[in-house]
Design an enzyme around this catalytic site. Structure first.
Site, PDB file in Angstrom:
ATOM      1  CB  THR A 125      11.040   0.518   2.589  1.00  0.00           C
ATOM      2  OG1 THR A 125      11.576  -0.751   2.932  1.00  0.00           O
ATOM      3  CG2 THR A 125      11.236   0.764   1.104  1.00  0.00           C
ATOM      4  N   GLY A 169       4.804  -0.373  10.512  1.00  0.00           N
ATOM      5  CA  GLY A 169       3.975   0.561   9.756  1.00  0.00           C
ATOM      6  C   GLY A 169       3.225   1.546  10.628  1.00  0.00           C
ATOM      7  CD  GLU A 170      -1.020  -0.227  12.374  1.00  0.00           C
ATOM      8  OE1 GLU A 170      -2.136   0.232  12.558  1.00  0.00           O
ATOM      9  OE2 GLU A 170      -0.757  -1.444  12.447  1.00  0.00           O
ATOM     10  CD  GLN A 184       5.554   2.161   5.963  1.00  0.00           C
ATOM     11  OE1 GLN A 184       4.608   1.877   6.686  1.00  0.00           O
ATOM     12  NE2 GLN A 184       5.419   2.874   4.873  1.00  0.00           N
ATOM     13  CB  ILE A 238      -0.985  -0.023   1.185  1.00  0.00           C
ATOM     14  CG1 ILE A 238      -0.251  -0.174   2.522  1.00  0.00           C
ATOM     15  CG2 ILE A 238      -1.975  -1.173   1.011  1.00  0.00           C
ATOM     16  CD1 ILE A 238      -1.191  -0.134   3.746  1.00  0.00           C
ATOM     17  N   GLY A 239       2.097   1.084  -0.473  1.00  0.00           N
ATOM     18  CA  GLY A 239       3.047   2.189  -0.498  1.00  0.00           C
ATOM     19  C   GLY A 239       4.159   2.015   0.515  1.00  0.00           C
ATOM     20  CE  LYS A 250       9.531  -7.267  19.176  1.00  0.00           C
ATOM     21  NZ  LYS A 250       9.973  -6.448  20.331  1.00  0.00           N
ATOM     22  N   PRO A 304      16.268  -1.340   5.487  1.00  0.00           N
ATOM     23  CG  PRO A 304      18.464  -1.410   6.244  1.00  0.00           C
ATOM     24  CD  PRO A 304      17.517  -2.085   5.286  1.00  0.00           C
TER      25      PRO A 304
HETATM   26 MO1  MOS Z   1      -3.932  -0.579   9.811  1.00  0.00          MO
HETATM   27  S1  MOS Z   1      -5.020   0.872  10.756  1.00  0.00           S
HETATM   28  O1  MOS Z   1      -3.975  -1.759  11.011  1.00  0.00           O
HETATM   29  O2  MOS Z   1      -4.818  -1.073   8.494  1.00  0.00           O
END
Ligand code: MOS
Length: 737
Positions: A620, A689-690, A624, A491-492, A686, A618
């Site tokens: 990408t 992305g978030e 993120q 998704i990018g 782990k 490293p």
């Molecule tokens: Mo992400 S908010 O877990 O798609």
């Protein structure tokens, strides 16, 4: 012609198969060295040259265009839809609405029955922006003109669309797979009473929107008895499954592909109305139909992070040891479906306290259904708890890092489970060193640069690190190349590139000989690009498939023309593990300047140091983390959906009124990581992305306090709020928001 060589493959990682073992097999020992090495995105050239086709761009002969019409009232019923005049307009092919649209199976949804998906099924209108009709025409312009001409009459009813902390109708949601139960450990009131230092404050976060660059788009068509869709989503297999269920089709007769996706942040994690409407139209018209949401429609049809009002009570001994942590989070959902923002996730993981109490309450409003948005729960929850910890540090006269370090838990504070790994202290140490934290004068309002007050702040971050069952197949070609097939989504994030590196190492082949094909539901079940679980889940399946392929290849001298294929399904491996508290951690640092005249807050620099397991790429990975931190800055200072009480609609449903941090708002942001070995899943990944967004808003709010001496407990920290508070301080009066 040269004889094909049997590619060499790493040894099978069979140790994971034993159910109930505490840890899975170690990471593959034989590697090509691809993992851990920076790689630019494999599809980068295609993207920057425009050659990569997104769902709304794929050309089709005979393509018809759908334009969505949405409700203008917040609650009520559709009285009439005057389709006839519109059907006579140039190029118009059909007008679909609740009286003529194909029927959908009720009770379908990725996270339980979700009536949000039941579009054009009845005359009920649950919020402003609900789909009421789809106009389909030969051209996009004809569809839009006809849609704008369509007259829809409503019987409006009184609505209740604006969230308040004290909203009547708040209730405790039933625990489920997606709703953690409230938790109680010890006696909060007694511990607060025995505490030398107490913080008791309310924090609020507004409704926020994913605002992906690429709008939600789909093209659907029937091809030889099969429904084919190209859709912008985070998981083609799950979307195909729900699509089949909704239209009562055999799962095998539905194919969904999502090769390139221009951002999602959770809004594309589940099937969305644009795809359902495209499928309805192609079914009725028997020709390909494309539906693309407008930016305004995205503000009502693809979810949002709901507003929160959170009360945090902390009690500590004079040395900072926490006696009590009480976190009550209030939020809202729609009348259509219960989505619960779980802001207490952060408080359930972060700190040891003798008494720990978490509460979640929800109220149902006449608004669009909220959804997961980058670090759901963790992002708003960390703002409240990490702000409160800073207030506690101030009251206790302690350094904010020392306070947090003193309260490190031995095990999950609520679950009691051991951590698979917890390297938060290492993040503090490395972050403090690189940021220059130790030289900090803890007194607020002590530094000034002309008209700017300067301050620094920090916060801790965490995010769950999970894996979910996935399947993958790998084909060894007669030419010595490998083709990996997995219904992953990029998704990018760079997932395609990361998976190529992972496959290369698992196969013991150079990445140039590995081709990873993703985002096709025909590849079989795979977890979505969500929950920071994608790469870890897919890596496991790919590694297992590589091992299975190795076993097959060991038995042959030569690879036949059609290649040799092995498949893997990690369902049993994933479910066979003993439960662990598995999380990524981080430390966020920010320096801000606050203009005493205008109230403007500028972030001067940010640093995030994270413990995110094994870092695959490293380049990408950094991207993120910096992206998440940027979104956190945007959350702290800019983003705020404002709902109009009278109409029940969003007052700023576009990117002019809903400001997302732009280049001019964003300083140099640095992200790094510490060693974080963890074999709870064999890849050691782990997910990252978030976690980049978690804690950022608190670090910035804490820095604004350090700069000005004023606490900001309501996001975003708008200049009018700073000015109001700042004036009050100059006058020696109380701070109001
Ligand atoms: Mo992400 S908010 O877990 O798609």
């Amino acid at each position: 012609m040269t004889a094909p060589t049997a590619p060499s493959v790493s040894a099978p990682s069979t140790a994971v198969a034993a159910a109930g073992t505490t840890t899975a097999s170690p990471a593959p020992t034989r590697t090509s060295g691809a993992v851990g090495t920076p790689h630019t995105r494999l599809e980068g050239r295609l993207k920057v040259t425009g050659a990569a086709r997104y769902a709304g761009e794929v050309p089709f002969a005979e393509l018809a265009h759908g334009w969505l019409v949405t409700s203008t009232v917040a609650r009520g019923r559709i009285r009439s839809i005057e389709a006839e005049p519109v059907l006579a307009m140039p190029g118009v092919l059909t007008v679909l609405h609740h009286e003529n649209a194909p029927r959908l199976t009720p009770g379908v949804g990725m996270m339980g029955p979700d009536a949000t998906l039941q579009v054009l099924q009845d005359d009920r209108v649950p919020h402003v922006g609900w789909p009421v009709a789809l106009v389909v025409a030969e051209t996009l312009e004809q569809a839009r003109e006809a849609a704008e001409a369509l007259v829809v009459a409503y019987d409006a009813e009184p609505h209740d669309a604006v969230f308040h902390a004290g909203h009547p109708g708040m209730y405790t949601p039933e625990p489920s797979r997606y709703v953690l139960p409230d938790s109680d450990k010890g006696d909060v009131e007694a511990e607060l009473g025995a505490s030398a230092v107490v913080v008791d404050e309310e924090y609020t976060t507004p409704q926020e929107y994913h605002s992906a660059m690429e709008p939600h788009a789909a093209v659907a068509r029937w091809e030889n008895g099969r429904l084919e869709a190209i859709d912008s989503n985070q998981g083609s297999h799950a979307v195909a499954q729900d699509l089949a269920k909704l239209f009562s089709l055999d799962a095998a007769s539905v194919r969904v592909r999502s090769e390139h996706v221009g951002g999602a942040f959770g809004s594309k994690g589940t099937i969305r109305p644009h795809l359902l409407l495209a499928v309805m139209a192609t079914t009725v018209l028997d020709r390909p139909v494309r539906v693309v949401l407008t930016r305004r429609q995205m503000f009502s049809l693809v979810g949002s992070r709901p507003a929160t009002a959170q009360r945090v009570r902390l009690g500590a001994d004079s040395d900072g040891r926490l006696r009590a942590l009480d976190h009550e989070a209030r939020t809202f959902s729609s009348t259509v479906h219960e989505y619960v923002e779980q802001s207490t996730r952060h408080s359930r993981i972060m700190y040891a306290a003798d008494a720990l109490r978490t509460r979640t309450k929800v109220v149902r409003l006449d608004v669009p259904t909220p959804a997961f948005m980058r670090a759901p729960g963790w992002a708003p929850g960390s703002f409240a708890v990490e702000s409160a910890m800073d207030e506690l540090a101030e009251k206790a006269g302690m350094d904010p890092i020392a306070l947090r370090s003193r309260n490190e838990p031995e095990a999950g504070p609520v679950s009691g489970l051991p951590f698979s790994s917890r390297n938060l202290i290492a993040c503090f140490d490395e972050g403090a060193r690189r940021f220059g934290w130790t030289d900090r004068d803890p007194r607020p309002r002590a530094r000034r640069d002309g008209r700017w007050l300067l301050g620094t702040g920090m916060a801790a971050a965490a995010h769950s690190a999970g894996t979910a069952p996935s399947t993958a197949s790998i084909t060894a070609g007669a030419d010595g190349a490998f083709t990996v097939r997995i219904a992953a989504a990029d998704i990018g994030t760079g997932a395609r590139t990361a998976l190529t590196q992972i496959a290369a190492d698992a196969l013991g082949a150079p990445p140039e000989r590995v081709r990873v094909k993703i985002a096709d539901s025909d590849f079989g079940p795979a977890f979505l690009a969500g929950g920071s679980m994608g790469t870890a889940s897919w890596a496991w399946a790919i590694t297992e498939a590589a091992a299975a392929l190795g076993e097959k290849l060991a038995l042959v001298d030569q690879i036949p023309a059609e290649g040799i294929t092995a498949r893997a399904d990690t369902s049993e491996l994933v479910s066979g593990r003993q439960p662990r508290e598995s999380n990524a951690f981080g430390a966020q640092f920010a320096e801000v300047s606050v203009d005493v005249a205008s109230g403007e807050v500028r972030v001067r620099r940010m640093l995030g140091i994270f413990a995110v397991g094994r870092v695959v790429n490293p380049l990408t990975a950094r991207s993120q983390l910096v992206g998440g931190m940027t979104m956190g800055l945007s959350m702290a200072l800019h983003e705020e959906g404002i709902r109009d009480t009278a109409s029940g609609g969003l007052a700023n449903a576009d990117l002019a009124g809903y400001h997302v941090a732009a280049n001019a708002d964003v300083p140099v942001i640095e992200a790094g990581w510490v060693d974080d070995p963890d074999t709870y899943n064999p890849s050691g990944i782990k997910g990252l992305g978030e976690i980049g967004i978690v804690g950022v808003a608190a670090a910035i709010a804490n820095a604004v306090w350090h700069a000005t001496g004023v606490r900001h407990r309501d996001l975003p920290i708008r200049l009018d709020r700073v000015l109001t508070a700042g004036t009050a301080i100059e006058n020696g009066g109380a701070v109001t928001h």
